[in-house]
Design an enzyme around this catalytic site. Structure first.
Site, PDB file in Angstrom:
ATOM      1  N   ASP A 102      45.109  62.276  78.142  1.00  0.00           N
ATOM      2  CA  ASP A 102      46.445  61.874  77.692  1.00  0.00           C
ATOM      3  C   ASP A 102      47.305  63.132  77.699  1.00  0.00           C
ATOM      4  OD1 ASP A 102      48.520  60.300  76.496  1.00  0.00           O
ATOM      5  OD2 ASP A 102      47.999  61.087  74.528  1.00  0.00           O
ATOM      6  N   SER A 103      48.575  62.970  77.375  1.00  0.00           N
ATOM      7  CA  SER A 103      49.441  64.150  77.255  1.00  0.00           C
ATOM      8  C   SER A 103      49.091  64.955  76.004  1.00  0.00           C
ATOM      9  CB  SER A 103      50.898  63.699  77.177  1.00  0.00           C
ATOM     10  OG  SER A 103      51.064  62.818  76.083  1.00  0.00           O
ATOM     11  N   GLY A 159      56.474  61.119  78.624  1.00  0.00           N
ATOM     12  CA  GLY A 159      57.351  59.945  78.684  1.00  0.00           C
ATOM     13  C   GLY A 159      58.662  60.150  79.398  1.00  0.00           C
ATOM     14  N   CYS A 164      46.614  56.878  78.415  1.00  0.00           N
ATOM     15  CA  CYS A 164      48.047  57.148  78.332  1.00  0.00           C
ATOM     16  C   CYS A 164      48.756  56.055  79.132  1.00  0.00           C
ATOM     17  CB  CYS A 164      48.332  58.518  78.946  1.00  0.00           C
ATOM     18  SG  CYS A 164      50.071  58.874  79.190  1.00  0.00           S
ATOM     19  N   GLU A 192      53.371  63.451  67.396  1.00  0.00           N
ATOM     20  CA  GLU A 192      52.702  64.684  67.809  1.00  0.00           C
ATOM     21  C   GLU A 192      52.993  65.811  66.810  1.00  0.00           C
ATOM     22  OE1 GLU A 192      50.055  66.141  70.486  1.00  0.00           O
ATOM     23  OE2 GLU A 192      50.966  64.219  70.901  1.00  0.00           O
ATOM     24  N   CYS A 220      52.113  52.589  73.952  1.00  0.00           N
ATOM     25  CA  CYS A 220      51.919  54.047  74.013  1.00  0.00           C
ATOM     26  C   CYS A 220      50.739  54.343  73.098  1.00  0.00           C
ATOM     27  CB  CYS A 220      53.172  54.772  73.524  1.00  0.00           C
ATOM     28  SG  CYS A 220      52.936  56.552  73.324  1.00  0.00           S
ATOM     29  N   HIS A 233      49.998  56.791  71.434  1.00  0.00           N
ATOM     30  CA  HIS A 233      50.313  57.496  70.182  1.00  0.00           C
ATOM     31  C   HIS A 233      50.598  56.502  69.042  1.00  0.00           C
ATOM     32  CE1 HIS A 233      50.884  61.063  72.681  1.00  0.00           C
ATOM     33  NE2 HIS A 233      51.107  61.797  71.592  1.00  0.00           N
TER      34      HIS A 233
END
Ligand code: DGL
Length: 269
Positions: free
Chosen positions: A11-12, A44, A74, A155, A187, A189
């Site tokens: 993922d990022s 994104g 992701c 994040e 997403c 997250h």
């Protein structure tokens, strides 16, 4: 590479950990190697070709680390780079994205009605969810909204507080999102703010978190490819980021309490 080789997950940043955690729950003996591309976070707002470039390099790195399967944990990378990753992996390393299992789950669990999708600009602008959901169940009405502040906010560790509640409130109160039956957290997250989203809807809207559904899909794919680890295998977890920060290290501990040895892999140098 053999059946006891790790599953590669990327993922990022921290979001893919929501998926990794569920894979750990569902497949407790499987080893995992996680890569968070923190040097390029957030994904994104990057262009599709940039995301494909990042995903290709990370996939090659995971293959160098002898993974037996790749989970693109992701949505943004799943939207833009699934085919790229699949081409690099070839026929022997299956690739699981986070979108198709959710589309299947929603199409099977909602016969009609309004389904909302929230995600990054990249995911929403790709229109991947409305296209695939409509194809799977033409009776569904799909409404999407990009929520670009959410991933950076999470994040940075902003969840379960007044700031996160106010950002969530401002996104979800848009008129188009009235009378939803279900809301897809598009997403990885967002499961971290799932409780606040459910509170916003006073549990009136079914909130669909991809992590559990994707972990199930991962188990199925490993089984189909006869890649499940042996019953007595001892799981090992390795976590890498492209840019090490103490805050990321703290965040990883939310998910994998004791076993978080976070290392930096400077794959972009
Ligand atoms: N967690 C990611 C996703 O599912 C990316 C968030 C970001 O880096 O913008 O899209």
């Amino acid at each position: 590479m053999n059946n006891n080789s790790p599953i590669g997950i990327f993922d990022s940043g921290i979001g893919g950990m929501t998926v990794a955690k569920m894979i750990q729950k569902r497949l407790p003996n499987e080893s995992m190697i996680y890569f968070g591309d923190t040097a390029h976070l957030p994904y994104g707002d990057k262009s599709p070709s940039t995301i494909r470039h990042y995903a290709a390099r990370i996939t090659a790195w995971l293959i160098e680390h002898k993974v037996k399967a790749v989970v693109i944990a992701c949505n943004t990378a799943s939207s833009h780079a699934f085919e790229t990753v699949r081409d690099i992996c070839g026929p022997n390393i299956p690739v699981i994205n986070v979108i198709d299992p959710v589309v299947k789950h929603v199409a099977e669990n909602f016969t009609t009605g309004k389904i909302g999708v929230i995600g990054t600009k990249g995911t929403i602008e790709s229109k991947v969810y409305p296209r695939r959901l409509k194809k799977a169940n033409s009776k569904l009405q799909v409404l999407s909204q990009s929520t670009p502040l959410l991933a950076p906010m999470i994040e940075e560790g902003f969840f379960n507080n007044t700031i996160s509640r106010s950002v969530i409130n401002s996104y979800l109160s848009k008129k188009t999102f009235n009378e939803l039956q279900g809301l897809i957290l598009g997403c990885t997250h967002y499961p971290l703010i799932q409780r606040e989203i459910k509170e916003y809807y006073a549990n009136d809207v079914r909130v669909i978190d991809s992590a559990k559904v994707v972990a199930e899909a991962c188990a199925k794919v490993l089984e189909e490819h006869q890649l499940l680890c042996s019953a007595n295998a001892k799981a090992e977890y390795k976590f890498y980021v492209s840019d090490y920060t103490e805050s990321f290290k703290r965040s990883t501990k939310i998910f994998f309490k004791k076993s978080t040895d976070l290392l930096e892999a400077r794959i972009w140098d």
